[in-house]
Scaffold this motif. Structure first.
Motif, short mmCIF file in Angstrom:
data_model
loop_
_atom_site.label_atom_id
_atom_site.label_comp_id
_atom_site.label_asym_id
_atom_site.label_seq_id
_atom_site.Cartn_x
_atom_site.Cartn_y
_atom_site.Cartn_z
N UNK A 103 -2.15 6.39 -4.25
CA UNK A 103 -1.89 6.42 -2.73
C UNK A 103 -0.62 6.51 -2.63
N UNK A 104 -0.24 7.44 -1.42
CA UNK A 104 1.10 7.85 -1.16
C UNK A 104 1.41 7.53 0.38
N UNK A 105 2.40 6.92 0.59
CA UNK A 105 2.61 6.49 1.91
C UNK A 105 3.72 6.52 2.58
N UNK A 106 4.12 6.56 3.72
CA UNK A 106 5.40 6.93 4.64
C UNK A 106 5.76 5.67 5.52
N UNK A 107 5.40 4.42 5.13
CA UNK A 107 5.63 3.23 6.11
C UNK A 107 5.54 2.28 5.22
N UNK A 108 6.67 1.27 5.66
CA UNK A 108 6.83 -0.18 4.77
C UNK A 108 5.54 -1.03 4.72
N UNK A 109 4.67 -1.08 5.98
CA UNK A 109 3.60 -2.08 5.96
C UNK A 109 2.58 -1.57 5.11
N UNK A 110 2.24 -0.18 4.98
CA UNK A 110 1.20 0.32 4.22
C UNK A 110 1.63 0.24 2.65
N UNK A 111 2.99 0.57 2.52
CA UNK A 111 3.27 0.22 1.05
C UNK A 111 3.09 -1.08 0.51
N UNK A 112 3.47 -2.08 1.27
CA UNK A 112 3.07 -3.36 0.50
C UNK A 112 1.55 -3.69 0.69
N UNK A 113 0.91 -2.99 1.50
CA UNK A 113 -0.69 -3.33 1.63
C UNK A 113 -1.02 -2.64 0.50
N UNK A 114 -0.72 -1.55 -0.19
CA UNK A 114 -1.06 -0.64 -1.19
C UNK A 114 -1.15 -1.51 -2.62
N UNK A 115 0.14 -2.47 -2.67
CA UNK A 115 0.28 -3.24 -3.65
C UNK A 115 -0.57 -4.49 -3.55
N UNK A 116 -0.91 -5.06 -2.58
CA UNK A 116 -1.65 -6.28 -2.30
C UNK A 116 -3.12 -5.63 -2.59
N UNK A 117 -3.51 -4.53 -2.42
CA UNK A 117 -4.79 -3.97 -2.59
C UNK A 117 -5.08 -3.59 -4.15
N UNK A 118 -3.95 -3.94 -4.88
CA UNK A 118 -4.16 -3.52 -6.31
C UNK A 118 -4.07 -2.12 -6.79
N UNK A 119 -3.53 -1.22 -5.83
CA UNK A 119 -3.39 0.27 -5.99
C UNK A 119 -2.11 0.66 -6.90
N UNK A 120 -1.27 -0.27 -7.13
CA UNK A 120 -0.13 0.18 -7.95
C UNK A 120 0.99 -0.74 -7.79
N UNK A 121 2.01 -0.40 -8.58
CA UNK A 121 3.22 -1.27 -8.43
C UNK A 121 4.37 -0.68 -7.32
N UNK A 122 5.06 -1.40 -6.73
CA UNK A 122 6.00 -1.20 -5.57
C UNK A 122 7.28 -1.80 -5.75
N UNK A 123 8.37 -1.12 -5.37
CA UNK A 123 9.55 -2.11 -5.36
C UNK A 123 9.90 -2.18 -3.83
N UNK A 124 10.39 -3.54 -3.41
CA UNK A 124 10.29 -3.77 -1.87
C UNK A 124 11.57 -4.90 -1.79
N UNK A 125 12.16 -4.81 -0.52
CA UNK A 125 13.30 -5.83 -0.61
C UNK A 125 12.33 -7.48 -0.42
N UNK A 126 13.11 -8.46 -1.14
CA UNK A 126 12.29 -9.56 -1.53
C UNK A 126 11.82 -10.16 -0.05
N UNK A 127 12.43 -10.08 1.10
CA UNK A 127 12.34 -10.70 2.17
C UNK A 127 10.81 -10.15 2.66
N UNK A 128 10.22 -8.97 2.35
CA UNK A 128 9.09 -8.40 2.71
C UNK A 128 7.94 -9.15 2.04
N UNK A 129 8.32 -9.73 0.81
CA UNK A 129 7.07 -10.14 0.08
C UNK A 129 7.34 -11.72 -0.47
N UNK A 130 8.29 -12.34 0.35
CA UNK A 130 8.33 -13.71 -0.22
C UNK A 130 7.22 -14.63 -0.15
#
Length: 306
Positions: free
Chosen positions: A228-255
């Protein structure tokens, strides 16, 4: 109509490449804007604007006149600000990166409006490049390292980032203990599938950002494949929650997700570098009191982010 107002109308038309949009920005009738330019060109005895069915652009004489008008208007603005009411007023057009607006700016905007009630906001959101002058935007707020541009940037924050993945992903692919383990290729015989990332595409280049890690030797970058490749922050986090891969995000987004166990921090000993947040505004422009005050306020908003 005085000559300074004619200059304001002319420069706004050049900036916006449109009579109609200039009239809307200045809250003037379209006919007033058109007649102002006719009078200006008649008085100067030169043609300042080339008009086509698609756009308006300055002639060679118009471009020279535009540069001089900008200097004169900047001097006038600076002179008047030295004597007028110290509180900002008027419309402030800003463009904010979506999650920064959602998490930090808009929730605290009532504070700003209560303190400066004569400022009226128009807020757009997005991650894409914005031509501030052409689109009539006063400033933009963006996260991440900035590409070369004609804008001036003022950094307002450095956001702590984390590398994370879902428990389901770590169960299938393993929890990498080192960067070498993260980058190791898949080994079908040994039953090792190899690690994957949810890839975030750069709005400027369209290429995926590599994962970055702070080590004693400096920043190391790892590029991983991913479904999965995305161009939006919400989709990026959603991809990680769905188990599709590792992400790097600001801590506030996933606290909240980290606290709930829906995501887990990976490679905590080598975290990503902090993400800069910057306010950008055009060069060669007298910075209005509205923009200066808003930028100062943003520094306060982000002071306690982490």
């Amino acid at each position: 109509m005085d000559r300074f107002q004619e200059m304001q109308i002319f420069t706004r038309i050049v900036d916006r490449r449109s009579f109609t949009q200039a009239a809307e920005d200045l809250n003037l009738p379209r006919a007033t804007v058109t007649n102002s330019i006719k009078r200006l060109e008649a008085r100067l005895g030169v043609r300042l604007l080339e008009r086509t069915t698609r756009q308006v652009k300055p002639t060679q004489d118009g471009d020279i006149y535009y540069q001089r008008c900008m200097r004169l208007l900047a001097d006038l603005e600076e002179t008047e600000e030295a004597f007028r009411d110290p509180d900002p007023q008027g419309r402030l057009r800003v463009n904010l990166q979506g999650t920064l607006a959602q998490y930090f700016v808009v929730p605290r905007l009532p504070e700003f409006i209560e303190r400066y009630p004569r400022v009226e906001f128009f807020i757009g959101s997005g991650d894409q490049f914005v031509d501030l002058v052409r689109e009539g935007v006063d400033c933009v707020l963006r996260a991440g390292e900035l590409a070369d541009s004609s804008m001036i940037a003022r950094r307002v924050a450095l956001l702590e980032q984390v590398t994370c993945a879902s428990p389901a992903y770590l169960e299938r692919h393993g929890d990498p203990a080192t960067l070498e383990a993260l980058a190791a290729p898949a080994d079908a015989r040994a039953g090792k599938p190899g690690h994957r990332a949810v890839n975030y595409l750069s709005p400027a280049s369209g290429r995926a950002h590599p994962l970055e890690f702070v080590t004693p030797e400096g920043i190391q970058r790892v590029t991983l494949p991913g479904p999965l490749a995305v161009n939006g922050a919400d989709l990026y986090t959603a991809g990680a929650l769905a188990g599709l891969g590792i992400v790097q995000v600001p801590r506030y987004r996933v606290r909240e997700q980290l606290a709930a166990g829906d995501l887990c921090v990976v490679l905590a000993a080598t975290p990503p570098p902090p993400m800069p947040v910057s306010v950008l505004y055009p060069q060669n422009r007298q910075l209005s009191l509205r923009v200066r005050t808003f930028a100062d306020w943003l520094v306060q908003v982000f002071a306690d982010v982490n």
